[in-house]
Motif scaffolding. Structure first.
Motif, short mmCIF file in Angstrom:
data_model
loop_
_atom_site.label_atom_id
_atom_site.label_comp_id
_atom_site.label_asym_id
_atom_site.label_seq_id
_atom_site.Cartn_x
_atom_site.Cartn_y
_atom_site.Cartn_z
N ALA A 8 -71.69 -10.77 14.30
CA ALA A 8 -71.36 -12.07 14.59
C ALA A 8 -70.22 -12.41 13.46
N HIS A 9 -69.40 -13.19 13.92
CA HIS A 9 -68.37 -13.79 12.89
C HIS A 9 -67.55 -12.93 12.39
N ALA A 10 -67.13 -11.77 13.11
CA ALA A 10 -65.99 -10.82 12.72
C ALA A 10 -64.71 -11.30 12.80
N SER A 11 -63.91 -10.60 12.09
CA SER A 11 -62.56 -10.98 12.47
C SER A 11 -61.70 -9.57 13.10
N TYR A 12 -60.82 -10.01 14.02
CA TYR A 12 -60.47 -8.82 14.98
C TYR A 12 -58.79 -8.90 14.62
N LEU A 13 -58.10 -8.00 14.31
CA LEU A 13 -56.72 -7.73 14.21
C LEU A 13 -56.36 -6.50 15.43
#
Length: 105
Positions: A8-13
């Motif tokens: 949860a609350h990950a960052s995605y690039l």
């Protein structure tokens, strides 16, 4: 599978070789309600195309507005790969720092 398994609350690039793969990843990311940050490499033209497709798949305007595309800090116009990489790293650091500040308040 990686998007589904991310915490949860990950960052995605998202910056792949394939617009079709970018689209599938964007849809998977947008399907999660707990995304901290989502950036997609591309131009404003690519953003508009993705916005149109995401709307057609029922993604809310709020979620679409949170998608960062083009990526990188505003005001840095150089498109050299190293410049984009440094700019995106700085952008992510700023996003993570802002999130940490909110979490500790």
């Amino acid at each position: 599978a990686l998007v589904a398994a991310a915490p949860a609350h990950a960052s995605y690039l998202v910056m792949t070789h394939s617009p079709a793969l970018d689209q599938r990843l964007a849809e998977a990311i947008m399907a999660r309600a707990d995304v901290a940050w989502f950036g997609l490499i591309g131009s404003m033209t690519k953003r508009r195309q993705f916005e149109h497709r995401l709307r057609a798949r029922g993604v809310s305007e709020e979620r679409i507005a949170a998608m960062v595309c083009p990526i990188g800090l505003p005001g840095i116009a150089d498109k050299a790969p190293a410049v984009i990489a440094a700019s995106v790293c700085a952008q992510l650091l700023m996003a993570w720092q802002a999130r940490a500040a909110v979490s500790t308040d």
